[in-house]
Write an enzyme that holds these catalytic residues in place. Structure first.
Site, PDB file in Angstrom:
ATOM      1  N   TYR A 164     -48.904  18.940 -31.690  1.00  0.00           N
ATOM      2  CA  TYR A 164     -48.411  18.891 -30.352  1.00  0.00           C
ATOM      3  C   TYR A 164     -46.869  18.202 -30.235  1.00  0.00           C
ATOM      4  O   TYR A 164     -46.098  18.935 -29.662  1.00  0.00           O
ATOM      5  CB  TYR A 164     -49.328  18.210 -29.426  1.00  0.00           C
ATOM      6  CG  TYR A 164     -48.736  17.561 -28.102  1.00  0.00           C
ATOM      7  CD1 TYR A 164     -48.642  18.474 -26.932  1.00  0.00           C
ATOM      8  CD2 TYR A 164     -48.128  16.491 -27.763  1.00  0.00           C
ATOM      9  CE1 TYR A 164     -47.996  18.208 -25.719  1.00  0.00           C
ATOM     10  CE2 TYR A 164     -47.569  16.257 -26.661  1.00  0.00           C
ATOM     11  CZ  TYR A 164     -47.708  17.160 -25.568  1.00  0.00           C
ATOM     12  OH  TYR A 164     -46.958  16.662 -24.366  1.00  0.00           O
ATOM     13  N   SER A 199     -41.518  15.319 -24.290  1.00  0.00           N
ATOM     14  CA  SER A 199     -42.635  14.146 -24.223  1.00  0.00           C
ATOM     15  C   SER A 199     -42.038  12.855 -25.314  1.00  0.00           C
ATOM     16  O   SER A 199     -41.457  13.069 -26.282  1.00  0.00           O
ATOM     17  CB  SER A 199     -43.809  14.576 -24.894  1.00  0.00           C
ATOM     18  OG  SER A 199     -44.806  13.616 -24.989  1.00  0.00           O
ATOM     19  N   GLU A 246     -43.978  11.865 -27.329  1.00  0.00           N
ATOM     20  CA  GLU A 246     -44.820  12.142 -28.503  1.00  0.00           C
ATOM     21  C   GLU A 246     -43.947  12.731 -29.456  1.00  0.00           C
ATOM     22  O   GLU A 246     -43.943  12.395 -30.842  1.00  0.00           O
ATOM     23  CB  GLU A 246     -45.913  13.136 -28.141  1.00  0.00           C
ATOM     24  CG  GLU A 246     -46.829  13.356 -29.272  1.00  0.00           C
ATOM     25  CD  GLU A 246     -47.964  12.333 -29.730  1.00  0.00           C
ATOM     26  OE1 GLU A 246     -48.027  11.380 -29.067  1.00  0.00           O
ATOM     27  OE2 GLU A 246     -48.430  12.346 -30.878  1.00  0.00           O
ATOM     28  N   ALA A 260     -48.955  23.239 -20.716  1.00  0.00           N
ATOM     29  CA  ALA A 260     -49.020  23.247 -21.869  1.00  0.00           C
ATOM     30  C   ALA A 260     -50.449  22.775 -22.475  1.00  0.00           C
ATOM     31  O   ALA A 260     -51.153  22.534 -21.553  1.00  0.00           O
ATOM     32  CB  ALA A 260     -47.760  21.974 -22.572  1.00  0.00           C
ATOM     33  N   GLN A 261     -50.609  22.980 -23.849  1.00  0.00           N
ATOM     34  CA  GLN A 261     -51.723  22.299 -24.063  1.00  0.00           C
ATOM     35  C   GLN A 261     -51.207  20.980 -24.671  1.00  0.00           C
ATOM     36  O   GLN A 261     -50.633  20.623 -25.414  1.00  0.00           O
ATOM     37  CB  GLN A 261     -52.102  23.318 -25.570  1.00  0.00           C
ATOM     38  CG  GLN A 261     -53.574  22.852 -26.088  1.00  0.00           C
ATOM     39  CD  GLN A 261     -53.779  21.279 -26.387  1.00  0.00           C
ATOM     40  OE1 GLN A 261     -54.250  20.733 -25.729  1.00  0.00           O
ATOM     41  NE2 GLN A 261     -53.389  21.125 -27.703  1.00  0.00           N
ATOM     42  N   ASP A 316     -50.324  33.562 -17.768  1.00  0.00           N
ATOM     43  CA  ASP A 316     -50.392  32.570 -19.000  1.00  0.00           C
ATOM     44  C   ASP A 316     -49.215  32.547 -19.806  1.00  0.00           C
ATOM     45  O   ASP A 316     -48.486  33.577 -19.908  1.00  0.00           O
ATOM     46  CB  ASP A 316     -51.635  33.260 -19.771  1.00  0.00           C
ATOM     47  CG  ASP A 316     -52.287  32.359 -21.018  1.00  0.00           C
ATOM     48  OD1 ASP A 316     -53.469  31.842 -20.792  1.00  0.00           O
ATOM     49  OD2 ASP A 316     -51.464  31.916 -21.974  1.00  0.00           O
ATOM     50  N   LEU A 317     -49.017  31.199 -20.533  1.00  0.00           N
ATOM     51  CA  LEU A 317     -48.013  31.228 -21.314  1.00  0.00           C
ATOM     52  C   LEU A 317     -47.732  32.015 -22.603  1.00  0.00           C
ATOM     53  O   LEU A 317     -46.504  32.280 -22.960  1.00  0.00           O
ATOM     54  CB  LEU A 317     -47.857  29.671 -21.705  1.00  0.00           C
ATOM     55  CG  LEU A 317     -47.461  28.757 -20.678  1.00  0.00           C
ATOM     56  CD1 LEU A 317     -47.712  27.270 -21.285  1.00  0.00           C
ATOM     57  CD2 LEU A 317     -46.277  28.756 -20.137  1.00  0.00           C
ATOM     58  N   ASP A 373     -49.591  16.407 -13.499  1.00  0.00           N
ATOM     59  CA  ASP A 373     -48.307  16.493 -12.824  1.00  0.00           C
ATOM     60  C   ASP A 373     -47.967  17.491 -12.000  1.00  0.00           C
ATOM     61  O   ASP A 373     -47.338  17.314 -10.932  1.00  0.00           O
ATOM     62  CB  ASP A 373     -47.070  16.494 -13.997  1.00  0.00           C
ATOM     63  CG  ASP A 373     -47.140  15.326 -15.071  1.00  0.00           C
ATOM     64  OD1 ASP A 373     -48.058  14.360 -14.773  1.00  0.00           O
ATOM     65  OD2 ASP A 373     -46.435  15.260 -16.081  1.00  0.00           O
TER      66      ASP A 373
END
Ligand code: NAP
Ligand code: G4F
Length: 346
Positions: free
Chosen positions: A155, A132, A134, A89-90, A65-66, A15
């Site tokens: 997640y 998401s 998800e 994200a992971q 890095d996050l 994305d």
């Protein structure tokens, strides 16, 4: 009018690359956060890159890095963005069962680190959170903005946390923060371990005689698959609204994994039953069985509507892989990772 400045986390992902393209086309100055790796991870954006010494350069990359909140705040201060698109994200659901703590740290807490950076610096920027479908998990379809969440993976649980912390910073501190609740979206730039790309690559390679079979898990799950290049337009539209809000982005149609597999193999004249084998390692301890998004709010308020549906998506993804094979690149190497040097080397 002065050009706007955007900061994209996850710019090296599927994305992020489409969004960077879109914003550059719109005249933005685009800053992207790249995590340091021992190999190049910038192949999806190399076509956008220009030497930063070039006065025309409008894409700038920074290491970060996050998990490093100090760095996130420092970059916000340095870049002074008008808009922050938080896409990093992971993002792999199966992997989140293997690495639940890391997934919570990056996919969940990463959002808090950025929002806290915005709060502490007092930047008047707008914030997009990559939420998401998800998060809906076991909630029966169709799902819309009012559907209660029932995540079925670490997640999904991390994304629910990030969704709510985004809403909390909006309510508590008046930050212009939005959640885009995007259903699955795919493209030739999709990571090769997500099912659509894995199957598109396999169909092309099997057709070319480079392999015989592909191993998959659950073929019964149903997903609302759209085209990533269209979905980033919705992200941008969300941040252009006067009032921050949350939106579902989806096609409104669902297909089973089996149907998607059939569409990919049929496109190259093959019967998938001859080439697909089951491997339990691709099953998840808990599965999301059925996602169908109702994106009527996005259509009425943003004027956004999906045009590419799963059958067309399957064809365009397989065609892209056939093209890669014809051009002599290894599958998955759609853009060879050579042209963009690491940020510190520029
Ligand atoms: P993706 O291709 O997996 O990209 C993820 C990006 O995050 C990559 O740039 C990755 O860097 C970066 N990243 C991962 N861990 C990081 C860390 N610790 N620090 C800094 N950067 C890190 O994902 P995508 O498909 O573009 O999705 C973008 C976002 O939307 C994700 O948050 C995802 O969870 C969410 N989302 C995706 C979908 C979908 O169907 N695609 C649907 C709903 C929501 P590397 O390139 O170095 O790995
Ligand atoms: O392609 P998938 O891994 O995507 P999944 O789990 O739906 O997650 C994606 O979409 C989410 C939006 O709902 C995003 F938030 C998330 O970041 C990610 O982009 O799996 C799709 C389906 C699943 O039901 C899975 O069990 O395909 C099934 N599947 C069957 N065989 C497989 C495989 N998935 C993968 N990755 N690999 C297989 O071999």
């Amino acid at each position: 009018m002065t050009a706007k400045t955007a900061l994209i986390t996850g710019i090296t992902g599927q994305d992020g690359s489409y969004l960077a393209e879109l914003l550059l086309e719109k005249g933005y100055r685009v800053h992207g956060i790249v995590r340091r790796a021992s190999t190049f991870n910038t192949e999806r954006i190399e076509h956008l890159y220009r030497d930063p010494h070039d006065p025309e350069a409008r894409l700038f990359l920074h290491y970060g890095d996050l998990t490093d909140g100090t760095r996130m705040t420092g970059l916000l201060e340095q870049v002074q963005p008008d808009e922050v698109y938080h896409l990093a994200a992971q993002s792999h659901v199966r992997v989140s069962f293997d690495e639940p703590e890391f997934t919570g740290d990056t996919t969940g807490l990463g959002t808090t680190r950025l929002l806290e950076g915005i709060r502490r610096t007092g930047l008047p920027c707008r914030f997009y959170q990559a939420s998401s479908s998800e998060m809906f998990g076991a909630a029966p379809p169709p799902q819309d903005e009012a559907t209660p969440f029932h995540p079925r993976s670490p997640y999904g649980a991390a994304k629910v946390y990030a969704y709510w912390v985004t809403r909390n910073y909006r309510e508590a501190y008046g930050i212009h923060a939005v959640n885009g609740i995007l259903f699955n979206h795919e493209s030739p730039r999709r990571g090769p371990t997500f099912v659509t790309r894995k199957v598109a690559v396999a169909a092309a390679r099997i057709k070319a005689g480079l392999q015989d079979v592909v191993h998959l898990g659950n073929l019964d799950a149903r997903r609302d698959w759209g085209y990533a290049a269209e979905y980033v337009e919705a992200m941008w539209l969300m941040l252009q609204q006067d009032r921050p809000d949350d939106y579902v982005i989806a096609t409104g149609a669902s297909h089973s994994v089996r149907e998607f597999v059939d569409q990919c193999f049929a496109h190259v004249g093959l019967d998938w039953r001859d080439h697909v084998r089951f491997d339990e390692r691709y099953l998840r301890p808990t599965e999301v069985d059925h996602l169908i998004g109702d994106a009527s709010k996005a259509e009425s308020q943003l004027g956004w509507r999906a045009t590419v549906r799963a059958p067309e998506l399957a064809r365009l993804m397989v065609d892209a892989e056939l093209n890669v094979l014809r051009n002599g690149l290894a599958p998955g190497d759609q853009a060879a990772p050579t042209a963009v040097p690491a940020p510190a080397a520029r």
